[in-house]
Design a protein around this motif. Structure first.
Motif, PDB file in Angstrom:
ATOM      1  N   THR A 132      -2.350  -5.999  58.584  1.00 18.58           N
ATOM      2  CA  THR A 132      -1.795  -5.914  59.932  1.00 18.58           C
ATOM      3  C   THR A 132      -2.892  -6.260  60.936  1.00 18.58           C
ATOM      4  OG1 THR A 132      -0.535  -4.525  61.454  1.00 18.58           O
ATOM      5  CG2 THR A 132      -2.221  -3.406  60.151  1.00 18.58           C
ATOM      6  N   SER A 133      -2.755  -5.830  62.171  1.00 19.90           N
ATOM      7  CA  SER A 133      -3.758  -6.113  63.196  1.00 19.90           C
ATOM      8  C   SER A 133      -3.650  -5.104  64.318  1.00 19.90           C
ATOM      9  CB  SER A 133      -3.558  -7.517  63.766  1.00 19.90           C
ATOM     10  OG  SER A 133      -4.378  -7.726  64.901  1.00 19.90           O
ATOM     11  N   GLY A 134      -4.807  -4.751  64.880  1.00 23.42           N
ATOM     12  CA  GLY A 134      -4.808  -3.905  66.067  1.00 23.42           C
ATOM     13  C   GLY A 134      -4.126  -4.553  67.242  1.00 23.42           C
ATOM     14  N   LEU A 135      -3.919  -5.873  67.191  1.00 20.84           N
ATOM     15  CA  LEU A 135      -3.181  -6.556  68.254  1.00 20.84           C
ATOM     16  C   LEU A 135      -1.717  -6.152  68.269  1.00 20.84           C
ATOM     17  CD1 LEU A 135      -4.863 -10.024  67.833  1.00 20.84           C
ATOM     18  CD2 LEU A 135      -4.841  -8.706  69.951  1.00 20.84           C
ATOM     19  N   GLY A 136      -1.269  -5.472  67.238  1.00 22.07           N
ATOM     20  CA  GLY A 136       0.092  -4.941  67.212  1.00 22.07           C
ATOM     21  C   GLY A 136       0.154  -3.468  67.527  1.00 22.07           C
ATOM     22  N   SER A 137      -0.987  -2.872  67.867  1.00 24.78           N
ATOM     23  CA  SER A 137      -1.055  -1.438  68.171  1.00 24.78           C
ATOM     24  C   SER A 137      -0.810  -1.193  69.655  1.00 24.78           C
ATOM     25  CB  SER A 137      -2.429  -0.888  67.788  1.00 24.78           C
ATOM     26  OG  SER A 137      -2.682   0.343  68.427  1.00 24.78           O
ATOM     27  N   PHE A 138       0.174  -0.359  69.975  1.00 31.91           N
ATOM     28  CA  PHE A 138       0.463  -0.028  71.369  1.00 31.91           C
ATOM     29  C   PHE A 138      -0.738   0.657  72.031  1.00 31.91           C
ATOM     30  CE2 PHE A 138       4.641   0.128  69.212  1.00 31.91           C
ATOM     31  CZ  PHE A 138       5.271  -0.876  69.912  1.00 31.91           C
ATOM     32  N   THR A 139      -1.425   1.502  71.269  1.00 36.67           N
ATOM     33  CA  THR A 139      -2.574   2.221  71.804  1.00 36.67           C
ATOM     34  C   THR A 139      -3.730   1.280  72.105  1.00 36.67           C
ATOM     35  OG1 THR A 139      -1.988   4.236  70.604  1.00 36.67           O
ATOM     36  CG2 THR A 139      -4.274   4.027  71.327  1.00 36.67           C
ATOM     37  N   MET A 140      -4.041   0.414  71.148  1.00 31.57           N
ATOM     38  CA  MET A 140      -5.241  -0.407  71.272  1.00 31.57           C
ATOM     39  C   MET A 140      -5.116  -1.510  72.310  1.00 31.57           C
ATOM     40  SD  MET A 140      -6.101  -0.372  67.204  1.00 31.57           S
ATOM     41  CE  MET A 140      -7.564  -1.387  67.194  1.00 31.57           C
ATOM     42  N   PRO A 144      -8.850  -0.670  77.569  1.00 32.58           N
ATOM     43  CA  PRO A 144      -9.708  -1.751  78.087  1.00 32.58           C
ATOM     44  C   PRO A 144     -11.037  -1.860  77.360  1.00 32.58           C
ATOM     45  CG  PRO A 144      -9.640   0.090  79.626  1.00 32.58           C
ATOM     46  CD  PRO A 144      -8.604   0.372  78.582  1.00 32.58           C
ATOM     47  N   GLU A 145     -11.411  -0.840  76.592  1.00 33.52           N
ATOM     48  CA  GLU A 145     -12.650  -0.895  75.835  1.00 33.52           C
ATOM     49  C   GLU A 145     -12.483  -1.644  74.516  1.00 33.52           C
ATOM     50  OE1 GLU A 145     -15.518   0.263  77.092  1.00 33.52           O
ATOM     51  OE2 GLU A 145     -14.297   0.651  78.882  1.00 33.52           O
ATOM     52  N   ARG A 146     -11.247  -1.947  74.153  1.00 37.16           N
ATOM     53  CA  ARG A 146     -10.972  -2.613  72.883  1.00 37.16           C
ATOM     54  C   ARG A 146     -10.759  -4.110  73.090  1.00 37.16           C
ATOM     55  NH1 ARG A 146     -11.075   0.395  67.999  1.00 37.16           N
ATOM     56  NH2 ARG A 146     -10.324  -1.647  67.302  1.00 37.16           N
ATOM     57  N   VAL A 147     -11.265  -4.910  72.151  1.00 36.28           N
ATOM     58  CA  VAL A 147     -11.087  -6.360  72.249  1.00 36.28           C
ATOM     59  C   VAL A 147      -9.613  -6.740  72.158  1.00 36.28           C
ATOM     60  CG1 VAL A 147     -11.352  -6.768  69.763  1.00 36.28           C
ATOM     61  CG2 VAL A 147     -11.978  -8.568  71.407  1.00 36.28           C
ATOM     62  N   GLU A 148      -8.809  -5.898  71.499  1.00 39.30           N
ATOM     63  CA  GLU A 148      -7.383  -6.192  71.340  1.00 39.30           C
ATOM     64  C   GLU A 148      -6.649  -6.252  72.675  1.00 39.30           C
ATOM     65  OE1 GLU A 148      -8.835  -4.501  67.504  1.00 39.30           O
ATOM     66  OE2 GLU A 148      -9.067  -3.939  69.616  1.00 39.30           O
ATOM     67  N   SER A 149      -7.215  -5.628  73.708  1.00 39.96           N
ATOM     68  CA  SER A 149      -6.561  -5.627  75.022  1.00 39.96           C
ATOM     69  C   SER A 149      -6.789  -6.930  75.782  1.00 39.96           C
ATOM     70  CB  SER A 149      -7.078  -4.450  75.859  1.00 39.96           C
ATOM     71  OG  SER A 149      -8.441  -4.653  76.224  1.00 39.96           O
ATOM     72  N   THR A 161       3.046  -5.649  64.695  1.00 38.07           N
ATOM     73  CA  THR A 161       3.741  -4.374  64.908  1.00 38.07           C
ATOM     74  C   THR A 161       4.854  -4.236  63.883  1.00 38.07           C
ATOM     75  OG1 THR A 161       3.319  -4.564  67.293  1.00 38.07           O
ATOM     76  CG2 THR A 161       4.967  -2.954  66.600  1.00 38.07           C
ATOM     77  N   ALA A 162       5.595  -5.310  63.676  1.00 37.42           N
ATOM     78  CA  ALA A 162       6.683  -5.299  62.696  1.00 37.42           C
ATOM     79  C   ALA A 162       6.157  -5.073  61.284  1.00 37.42           C
ATOM     80  CB  ALA A 162       7.466  -6.609  62.763  1.00 37.42           C
TER      81      ALA A 162
END
Length: 230
Positions: A132-140, A144-149, A161-162
């Protein structure tokens, strides 16, 4: 000996995962769409190769037959194959752009998993690991401290997410098989334009779950540091 199949295993994180699992003594099958690249990767690693296009029912069925005939069972399936798709905001995205990403990243996971479940169930402790990926995480994506944002990847992010939710649903409804999702994080490969941490770090979570044997949990989402916020 543990028999493991890695889809999209001819390069990047899949390749590194294969290398590490072979070093752990596992028999690894590299699944790849391109026969030439797949065979070359398998030969370099000391793995076996099976042609596998996760978007094709025919290709997946043939891969099942090959592994059943030559290995007799499958202990671990790692659904690693994935595509990024177009970097487009949702308002500018076409349905076809979304469908293309989902065909590989979501429908491909279901297609491959369901096809291989019969021979996975011939193993003592069958395990499915979905990348999966943190790019599918609502939290991440809201941190703003995470690259996924930082990345507006609507198709890719929502596909992951799916994938995570599908992993949890499989875990709840198929308790005889262990289902877990792992996040490599931003890893320096062709996929990310060589941005991020090493492929060794990217493969760490999948390798960890794939080497737990009878202690493998089910229904978890982790990265190399532990439980992933979702």
């Amino acid at each position: 000996m543990t028999v493991t199949l890695i889809t999209g295993g001819n390069k990047g994180i899949g390749y590194e995962t294969a290398r590490r699992l072979i070093a752990e003594g596992q028999t690894v099958w590299i699944g790849a769409r391109d026969p030439e690249r797949g065979r070359q990767a398998a030969a370099t690693l000391g793995a076996s190769f099976v042609q596998l296009d996760v978007t094709s029912d025919t290709s997946v069925a043939a891969a099942v037959d090959t592994i059943r005939d030559r290995a007799g069972r499958l202990d671990i399936l790692i659904n690693n194959a994935g595509i990024l798709g177009d970097v487009t905001s949702p308002e500018d995205m076409t349905v076809d752009q979304l469908r293309t990403v989902y065909e590989t990243n979501v429908f491909g996971v279901v297609r491959v998993t369901n096809a291989f479940l019969p021979i996975l169930r011939q193993a003592a402790t069958p395990s499915v690991i979905n990348v999966t990926s943190g790019l599918g995480s609502f939290t991440m994506i809201h941190d703003p401290e995470r690259v996924e944002s930082k990345y507006p990847l609507a198709a890719y992010g929502s596909s992951k997410t799916a994938v995570t939710m599908l992993t949890m649903q499989y875990a709840k409804t198929a308790p005889d098989v262990r289902f877990n999702a792992v996040d490599p994080g931003q890893t320096a490969t062709e996929f990310t334009g060589n941005l991020g941490h090493s492929v060794e770090d990217g493969a760490a979570a999948a390798v960890h779950i794939a080497t737990l044997g009878p202690d493998t949990p089910t229904g978890t989402v982790t990265d190399r540091e532990g439980v992933l916020p979702w």
